[in-house]
Design a protein around this motif. Structure first.
Motif, short mmCIF file in Angstrom:
data_model
loop_
_atom_site.label_atom_id
_atom_site.label_comp_id
_atom_site.label_asym_id
_atom_site.label_seq_id
_atom_site.Cartn_x
_atom_site.Cartn_y
_atom_site.Cartn_z
N GLY A 11 0.82 -1.21 0.00
CA GLY A 11 0.00 0.00 0.00
C GLY A 11 0.85 1.26 0.00
N ARG A 12 1.95 1.24 0.78
CA ARG A 12 2.83 2.40 0.81
C ARG A 12 3.53 2.59 -0.53
NH1 ARG A 12 5.78 2.31 6.79
NH2 ARG A 12 3.91 2.81 8.00
N ARG A 13 3.91 1.47 -1.17
CA ARG A 13 4.58 1.56 -2.46
C ARG A 13 3.62 2.13 -3.50
NH1 ARG A 13 5.76 -3.49 -3.16
NH2 ARG A 13 7.73 -3.39 -2.02
N ASN A 14 2.36 1.69 -3.45
CA ASN A 14 1.38 2.22 -4.39
C ASN A 14 1.13 3.71 -4.17
OD1 ASN A 14 1.10 -0.31 -5.56
ND2 ASN A 14 -0.64 -0.88 -4.26
N ALA A 15 1.11 4.10 -2.89
CA ALA A 15 0.90 5.52 -2.58
C ALA A 15 2.06 6.36 -3.08
CB ALA A 15 0.71 5.70 -1.07
N LEU A 16 3.30 5.84 -2.90
CA LEU A 16 4.47 6.56 -3.39
C LEU A 16 4.46 6.66 -4.91
CD1 LEU A 16 7.21 7.90 -2.87
CD2 LEU A 16 8.25 5.61 -2.92
N ASP A 17 4.09 5.54 -5.58
CA ASP A 17 4.00 5.57 -7.04
C ASP A 17 2.98 6.60 -7.50
OD1 ASP A 17 5.91 3.62 -7.17
OD2 ASP A 17 4.49 1.96 -7.40
N TRP A 19 1.99 9.29 -5.87
CA TRP A 19 2.48 10.63 -5.58
C TRP A 19 3.50 11.07 -6.62
CZ3 TRP A 19 7.25 12.76 -4.13
CH2 TRP A 19 7.20 14.07 -3.65
N LEU A 20 4.41 10.18 -6.97
CA LEU A 20 5.41 10.52 -7.98
C LEU A 20 4.77 10.75 -9.34
CD1 LEU A 20 8.26 8.00 -7.05
CD2 LEU A 20 8.27 10.47 -6.69
N ARG A 21 3.81 9.93 -9.69
CA ARG A 21 3.18 10.00 -11.00
C ARG A 21 2.27 11.23 -11.11
NH1 ARG A 21 1.51 5.38 -10.83
NH2 ARG A 21 -0.63 5.74 -10.16
N GLU A 22 1.57 11.58 -10.02
CA GLU A 22 0.59 12.66 -10.09
C GLU A 22 1.16 14.02 -9.69
OE1 GLU A 22 -2.46 12.49 -11.26
OE2 GLU A 22 -2.26 10.35 -11.71
N ARG A 23 2.12 14.01 -8.77
CA ARG A 23 2.60 15.28 -8.21
C ARG A 23 3.99 15.69 -8.69
NH1 ARG A 23 -0.54 16.58 -3.67
NH2 ARG A 23 -2.65 15.90 -4.15
N VAL A 24 4.82 14.75 -9.11
CA VAL A 24 6.19 15.07 -9.46
C VAL A 24 6.39 15.09 -10.96
CG1 VAL A 24 8.62 14.45 -9.19
CG2 VAL A 24 7.02 14.13 -7.28
N TRP A 25 6.04 13.98 -11.64
CA TRP A 25 6.21 13.94 -13.09
C TRP A 25 4.99 13.36 -13.79
CZ3 TRP A 25 10.79 11.70 -10.62
CH2 TRP A 25 10.60 10.40 -10.19
N PRO A 26 3.87 14.09 -13.78
CA PRO A 26 2.68 13.62 -14.49
C PRO A 26 2.81 13.70 -16.00
CG PRO A 26 2.30 15.80 -13.56
CD PRO A 26 3.61 15.34 -13.02
N SER A 27 3.83 14.43 -16.50
CA SER A 27 4.03 14.55 -17.95
C SER A 27 5.49 14.88 -18.20
CB SER A 27 3.13 15.66 -18.52
OG SER A 27 3.56 16.92 -18.06
#
Length: 362
Positions: A11-17, A19-27
């Protein structure tokens, strides 16, 4: 045991993924923007850290120790901190403003803690605190020798003026906001004229009037302390700006709240105090705290009329030709003091917003 922890780790790994995908590099654009920001910010942060910490001089026996320093010379704070923090207050009596500031901070912390929100506790607490702080600062009681307000300065003076501004100004702001929305033409006109007049002039003008013009209207032989006049002037200035913020909150309260209160048979002050004003203050709370933080910084304007707040004391102490070239370090220290209090108020404001919004459905 490992099987039991697997869902948690997953669950923590999914949350980190996420966060990275949506907040850091969504594009790809955001990836480039993130790296460009890092490339700009990291070198600046490294230079600041080297100057302020790694290459800095913290302890010295005199300015000669800083002569060859590459970084900051924080030794100027150790050398001049008493004047910066206490202004003109007598050297051998500086334990008194130190104790006064400690009592003040404890009182403020208790006041801002929700579990202690009771008039039966806070009114006696502030009454005792004001008396003790006044006795410590002014003296004249027992072995404490009198120190006139003209010799007060530094952090203690800044805190006294800030607290006086908020404590005196906020009730006036509420009354002005209610007066501006009143159906009584005379009351509304007086509130509008006062608010618009004082909002339209600089704070410096109000300080000048409080110090130089107001005494001309007093009866002969009557004298009102300069610090009190200045604090009242800043408080009224603060109240006029705060009144418009509170008026915005009052306008945002749905009309149905007024109608429901009238249907229950509540009188004006009952309706205002129990139903309307609490909702208006909750709505306007972020803007209210913004003006409170601004009021703390506005105390620095008193340097113009000769009161030694913490900023004025720093300006005065940096006239020493031996330490003058280290003014950046001195003003950085004062800026950090203002930042610490302002940031603490900001954190408290966010916590209170969360508390007030719990269970509230817009």
């Amino acid at each position: 045991m490992a099987n039991a922890l697997q869902p948690l780790v997953s669950g923590r790994r999914n949350a980190l993924d996420w966060w990275l995908r949506e907040r850091v590099w969504p594009s790809p654009f955001h990836i480039l923007l993130s790296f460009a920001t890092l490339a700009l910010v990291v070198p600046i942060c490294v230079k600041i850290a080297n100057w302020a910490i790694f290459d800095a001089v913290f302890v010295s026996t005199g300015p000669e120790s800083c002569r060859d320093a590459v970084g900051a010379c924080w030794a100027v704070i150790a050398e001049k901190h008493r004047v910066i923090l206490f202004g003109l207050y007598p050297f051998d009596e500086q334990w008194r403003p130190t104790l006064a500031v400690a009592i003040y901070l404890i009182t403020v912390i208790v006041t801002l803690t929700p579990r202690f929100w009771s008039l039966r506790l806070l009114v006696p607490l502030w009454t005792i605190a004001v008396f003790v702080i006044g006795a410590l600062m002014y003296g004249g009681i027992g072995p404490l020798r009198i120190v006139p307000t003209t010799e007060w300065g530094g952090l203690a003076l800044t805190m006294i003026m800030f607290s006086g501004t908020v404590i005196l100004g906020f009730p006036i702001a509420v009354l002005l906001a209610l007066g501006r929305r009143s159906h009584l033409a005379l009351l509304r006109s007086v509130s509008v004229v006062l608010i618009e007049t004082l909002r339209g002039v600089p704070l410096i003008t109000i300080l000048f009037v409080a110090v130089n013009v107001f005494p001309l209207f007093l009866p002969a032989g009557t004298n009102v302390d300069k610090l009190l006049r200045v604090t009242i002037g800043i408080a009224i200035f603060f109240a006029c700006y705060q009144a418009e913020t509170i008026r915005g909150g009052l306008q945002a309260v749905p009309e149905g709240q007024y109608e429901a209160a009238k249907a229950l048979g509540l009188r004006y002050w009952q309706m205002t105090g129990r139903i309307i004003l609490p909702q208006a203050l909750r709505i306007a709370f972020p803007a209210i705290m913004n003006h409170v933080i601004a009021a703390m910084k506005n105390t620095s304007f008193v340097m113009i009329i000769g009161l030694f707040d913490i900023l004025t004391a720093t300006t005065a102490v940096m006239q020493d030709p031996v330490w003058r070239k280290y003014y950046v370090e001195a003003y950085t220290f004062v800026g950090f003091v203002y930042f610490a209090f302002g940031f603490a108020l900001s954190i408290y404001a966010r916590l209170m917003e969360r508390r007030m919004n719990k269970g509230y459905v817009s």
